[in-house]
Design an enzyme around this catalytic site. Structure first.
Site, PDB file in Angstrom:
ATOM      1  N   GLY A 252       0.824  -1.212   0.000  1.00  0.00           N
ATOM      2  CA  GLY A 252       0.000   0.000   0.000  1.00  0.00           C
ATOM      3  C   GLY A 252       0.859   1.262   0.000  1.00  0.00           C
ATOM      4  O   GLY A 252       0.542   2.241  -0.680  1.00  0.00           O
ATOM      5  N   ASP A 253       1.943   1.241   0.743  1.00  0.00           N
ATOM      6  CA  ASP A 253       2.838   2.407   0.798  1.00  0.00           C
ATOM      7  C   ASP A 253       3.507   2.620  -0.571  1.00  0.00           C
ATOM      8  O   ASP A 253       3.681   3.752  -1.030  1.00  0.00           O
ATOM      9  CB  ASP A 253       3.922   2.202   1.863  1.00  0.00           C
ATOM     10  CG  ASP A 253       3.330   1.712   3.174  1.00  0.00           C
ATOM     11  OD1 ASP A 253       2.183   2.107   3.475  1.00  0.00           O
ATOM     12  OD2 ASP A 253       3.987   0.914   3.864  1.00  0.00           O
TER      13      ASP A 253
HETATM   14  N1  LIG Z   1      -1.551 -10.172  -3.957  1.00  0.00           N
HETATM   15  C1  LIG Z   1      -1.343  -9.134  -4.783  1.00  0.00           C
HETATM   16  N2  LIG Z   1      -1.240  -9.344  -6.111  1.00  0.00           N
HETATM   17  C2  LIG Z   1      -1.060  -8.303  -6.959  1.00  0.00           C
HETATM   18  N3  LIG Z   1      -0.983  -7.020  -6.566  1.00  0.00           N
HETATM   19  C3  LIG Z   1      -1.083  -6.749  -5.247  1.00  0.00           C
HETATM   20  C4  LIG Z   1      -1.251  -7.792  -4.279  1.00  0.00           C
HETATM   21  N4  LIG Z   1      -1.301  -7.232  -3.050  1.00  0.00           N
HETATM   22  C5  LIG Z   1      -1.178  -5.905  -3.247  1.00  0.00           C
HETATM   23  N5  LIG Z   1      -1.060  -5.605  -4.552  1.00  0.00           N
HETATM   24  C6  LIG Z   1      -0.978  -4.265  -5.166  1.00  0.00           C
HETATM   25  O1  LIG Z   1      -0.660  -3.315  -4.170  1.00  0.00           O
HETATM   26  C7  LIG Z   1      -1.760  -2.415  -3.949  1.00  0.00           C
HETATM   27  C8  LIG Z   1      -1.875  -2.090  -2.471  1.00  0.00           C
HETATM   28  O2  LIG Z   1      -2.111  -3.286  -1.738  1.00  0.00           O
HETATM   29  P1  LIG Z   1      -3.084  -3.386  -0.485  1.00  0.00           P
HETATM   30  O3  LIG Z   1      -4.473  -3.137  -0.903  1.00  0.00           O
HETATM   31  O4  LIG Z   1      -2.776  -4.692   0.164  1.00  0.00           O
HETATM   32  O5  LIG Z   1      -2.610  -2.144   0.409  1.00  0.00           O
HETATM   33  P2  LIG Z   1      -2.578  -2.016   1.996  1.00  0.00           P
HETATM   34  O6  LIG Z   1      -3.709  -2.778   2.586  1.00  0.00           O
HETATM   35  O7  LIG Z   1      -2.459  -0.575   2.280  1.00  0.00           O
HETATM   36  O8  LIG Z   1      -1.199  -2.763   2.286  1.00  0.00           O
HETATM   37  P3  LIG Z   1      -0.056  -2.581   3.397  1.00  0.00           P
HETATM   38  O9  LIG Z   1      -0.725  -2.070   4.650  1.00  0.00           O
HETATM   39  O10 LIG Z   1       0.515  -3.971   3.527  1.00  0.00           O
HETATM   40  O11 LIG Z   1       0.953  -1.639   2.829  1.00  0.00           O
HETATM   41  C9  LIG Z   1      -2.990  -3.133  -4.525  1.00  0.00           C
HETATM   42  O12 LIG Z   1      -3.994  -2.210  -4.919  1.00  0.00           O
HETATM   43  C10 LIG Z   1      -2.356  -3.864  -5.718  1.00  0.00           C
HETATM   44  O13 LIG Z   1      -2.175  -2.966  -6.811  1.00  0.00           O
HETATM   45  O1  LIG Z   2       1.294   0.162  12.821  1.00  0.00           O
HETATM   46  P1  LIG Z   2       1.155   0.943  11.526  1.00  0.00           P
HETATM   47  O2  LIG Z   2       1.863   2.260  11.592  1.00  0.00           O
HETATM   48  O3  LIG Z   2      -0.259   1.076  11.083  1.00  0.00           O
HETATM   49  O4  LIG Z   2       1.840   0.067  10.387  1.00  0.00           O
HETATM   50  C1  LIG Z   2       3.206  -0.211  10.443  1.00  0.00           C
HETATM   51  C2  LIG Z   2       3.581  -1.177   9.340  1.00  0.00           C
HETATM   52  O5  LIG Z   2       2.894  -2.433   9.434  1.00  0.00           O
HETATM   53  O6  LIG Z   2       3.235  -0.583   8.100  1.00  0.00           O
HETATM   54  C3  LIG Z   2       4.227  -0.864   7.119  1.00  0.00           C
HETATM   55  C4  LIG Z   2       3.589  -1.532   5.935  1.00  0.00           C
HETATM   56  O7  LIG Z   2       2.583  -0.724   5.405  1.00  0.00           O
HETATM   57  C5  LIG Z   2       5.279  -1.716   7.813  1.00  0.00           C
HETATM   58  O8  LIG Z   2       6.555  -1.377   7.330  1.00  0.00           O
HETATM   59  C6  LIG Z   2       5.094  -1.408   9.272  1.00  0.00           C
HETATM   60  O9  LIG Z   2       5.539  -2.425  10.137  1.00  0.00           O
END
Ligand SMILES: Nc1ncnc2c1ncn2[C@@H]1O[C@H](COP(=O)(O)OP(=O)(O)OP(=O)(O)O)[C@@H](O)[C@H]1O
Ligand SMILES: O=P(O)(O)OC[C@@]1(O)O[C@H](CO)[C@@H](O)[C@@H]1O
Length: 300
Positions: free
Chosen positions: A250-251
């Site tokens: 997501g980041d």
């Molecule tokens: N399993 C996957 N396969 C393909 N693309 C993915 C996958 N997981 C994540 N992505 C890509 O990354 C983007 C962000 O992922 P996600 O929706 O998991 O964000 P998040 O929940 O904010 O994640 P995190 O908190 O782990 O950073 C998705 O919209 C997609 O484009």
């Molecule tokens: O506890 P928060 O601040 O919500 O999330 C922290 C965290 O899970 O977010 C990043 C992935 O998005 C990791 O690098 C880190 O450990």
């Protein structure tokens, strides 16, 4: 200049195991320590994509020093506030079939330290970009993101906020440039479980009506939807590939979106770069490199 703020940075201890047995001694297949915290991940991927930026926030102890040193080695400028006590957290990311995460609560941040951050942010102005990302330590006032946006109101700083629930909802009145909830977080805001694109769009539109200029909803392996400020609704499927470690996807998406937008001024392009960056990170053991992101972009 682009600034990221991480109130609660982390070292991510990424542990791979065949299986996790609770209540027993478990042995790892591999382990790795990575820099983490959402804003820091955004800084890292922005740098990878050629955008200089400054990482702000709070660090403490030897773990905090490791983060500063790691960012410096990457070429990301830092201007952290050093907390006199406590330790920047170590978050455990278990990969044992499923992905399980244990995120620490983080060190206490005093009112004086917070004031120091506010003072640094007061210097931002026209042309600057500010990314606020991640949780805040329990010791902090829960309206802290809101306070930051209130202080920046009228200064034409592009603000992107990646946070959950009230932290996110309370900034909407300041018309942030970008918010990026995932589909689960979006549903939580409205006390619903969102299953269809129509439901996701309906809720994203409500956040736009409350003030967000652009709403980017990420949906892990189901891709992403962007409601842009010009009335456009863009839907992209996720790239296909083998998921190795989705921490930071997501980041990476936020970083890719901002880089794509700053390079082109075009929202459809920004979404493509954001999507490629998110997927490239999911398909990698660590955060995606520029060449991994470009390889996906060239597939499309
Ligand atoms: N399993 C996957 N396969 C393909 N693309 C993915 C996958 N997981 C994540 N992505 C890509 O990354 C983007 C962000 O992922 P996600 O929706 O998991 O964000 P998040 O929940 O904010 O994640 P995190 O908190 O782990 O950073 C998705 O919209 C997609 O484009
Ligand atoms: O506890 P928060 O601040 O919500 O999330 C922290 C965290 O899970 O977010 C990043 C992935 O998005 C990791 O690098 C880190 O450990």
């Amino acid at each position: 200049m682009i600034y990221t703020v991480t109130f609660n940075p982390a070292l991510d201890y990424v542990v791979r195991m065949d299986a996790l047995a609770l209540g027993q001694v478990n042995r790892t297949v591999s382990e790795d320590v990575q820099l983490g915290g959402k804003g820091i991940n955004v800084s890292w991927v922005l740098r990878e994509l050629g955008h200089e930026n400054v990482a702000l926030g709070f660090v403490a102890g030897f773990t905090g020093k490791a983060i500063e040193d790691g960012l410096a080695a990457k070429g990301v400028a830092t201007d952290f506030i050093h907390l006199p006590a406590g330790l920047t957290r170590i978050n455990v990311k278990l990969k044992a079939g499923e992905e399980t995460e244990i995120n620490g609560k983080g060190p206490d941040i005093s009112a004086e330290a917070l004031e120091e951050l506010f003072h640094k942010l007061d210097a931002l102005g026209e042309g600057d970009v500010l990314v606020l990302a991640g949780s805040i330590p329990a010791s902090m006032p829960s309206d802290v993101y809101e306070s930051i946006l209130a202080r920046l109101e009228g200064k034409n700083v592009l603000c992107a906020v990646d946070a959950t629930r009230d932290l996110l909802v309370n900034v909407l009145k300041y018309k942030p440039f970008l918010i990026k909830p995932n589909n689960h977080e979006l549903g939580e805001i409205f006390g619903r479980v969102l299953t269809t694109d129509e439901e996701i769009r309906e809720c994203a539109e409500k956040l736009q009506q409350q003030g967000a200029r652009n709403v980017l909803v990420s949906m892990a392996g189901d891709g992403a939807m962007l409601l842009d400020e010009n009335g456009g609704c863009h839907r992209l499927a996720a790239y296909k590939g083998k998921v190795k470690n989705s921490v930071g996807a997501g980041d990476s998406m936020v970083a890719g979106f901002l880089a794509g937008y700053l390079d082109s001024g075009d929202y459809a392009h920004a979404l493509r770069v954001g999507s490629a960056a998110g997927s490239a990170t999911a398909f990698s053991d660590v955060l995606a490199t520029r060449s991994e992101i470009e390889a996906l972009l060239n597939q499309a």
